[in-house]
Design a protein around this motif. Structure first.
Motif, mmCIF file in Angstrom:
data_model
loop_
_atom_site.group_PDB
_atom_site.id
_atom_site.type_symbol
_atom_site.label_atom_id
_atom_site.label_comp_id
_atom_site.label_asym_id
_atom_site.label_seq_id
_atom_site.Cartn_x
_atom_site.Cartn_y
_atom_site.Cartn_z
ATOM 1 N N PRO A 199 -5.124 -6.683 16.394
ATOM 2 C CA PRO A 199 -4.698 -6.057 15.137
ATOM 3 C C PRO A 199 -3.206 -6.204 14.870
ATOM 4 O O PRO A 199 -2.765 -6.006 13.754
ATOM 5 N N GLU A 219 -8.000 0.435 13.256
ATOM 6 C CA GLU A 219 -8.889 -0.715 13.316
ATOM 7 C C GLU A 219 -9.616 -0.649 14.639
ATOM 8 O O GLU A 219 -9.098 -0.113 15.618
ATOM 9 N N THR A 232 -12.073 4.732 10.910
ATOM 10 C CA THR A 232 -11.244 3.544 10.776
ATOM 11 C C THR A 232 -10.693 3.518 9.358
ATOM 12 O O THR A 232 -11.105 4.295 8.501
#
Length: 184
Positions: free
Chosen positions: A173, A54, A87
């Motif tokens: 995250p 992420e 990602t």
């Protein structure tokens, strides 16, 4: 300052080193050096199935451009710079990051790529979760980022509460993982 020969990308698509090599190959350059960081199938004795990345895209692009600017200051004869990070899910043997740099001679591009990957790890806000064969996920702390000059720049002169906010943003995250643990 970046150049029209520079390219930065954050994508969930599969990364292809040849695409970046083509972006930085110039008639004035006799060397193109690349770095491909790939997902390996193990970490500290555990079987890794895949990685999940992420990013905070806006800040990540800003930092990639800053890296290119630093490269151009240190090695003014660099021709092109391309940095691409993936990602989402990255299976074993696929690339998470590809960096390509061209220059008239190999020494410059080799040094610049080495600098780029080390600086990227320290300054670009991209987080990695390892998924193991037993199904257990593990978010990896990016201690290079948390101990970096970027964190020092972002937090210098700020109150303790603002500094805490930046550290929380860096750990964002991980929140779903903490929330999930809290409900069990």
């Amino acid at each position: 300052m970046t150049s029209p020969n520079d390219y930065f990308n954050i994508t969930s698509d599969k990364l292809m080193a040849d695409d970046l090599i083509q972006k930085v190959t110039l008639p004035s350059c006799g060397a193109v050096t690349t770095f491909c960081g790939t997902t390996r199938d193990n970490f500290e004795g555990k079987d890794v199935v895949e990685l999940v990345y992420e990013s905070y895209d806006e800040m990540a692009y800003k930092e990639m451009k800053r890296i290119a600017t630093e490269i151009r200051k240190k090695w003014p004869d660099v021709g092109g710079i391309a940095i691409s990070h993936r990602t989402g899910v990255v299976p074993v043997c696929e690339s998470s990051v590809v960096i390509a740099v061209s220059s008239p001679h190999r020494g410059t591009s080799i040094e610049a790529v080495h600098f780029a990957i080390n600086t990227l790890k320290k300054s670009v806000p991209i987080w990695k979760k390892e998924i193991y064969a037993d199904g257990a996920p593990d978010w990896k702390r990016n201690t290079e980022f948390l101990n970096s000059e970027l964190m020092k720049r972002q937090t210098s002169g700020l109150s303790a509460m603002k500094t805490l906010g930046i550290v929380i943003l860096a750990a964002a995250p991980l929140f779903p993982l903490f929330l999930k643990r809290g409900r069990n």
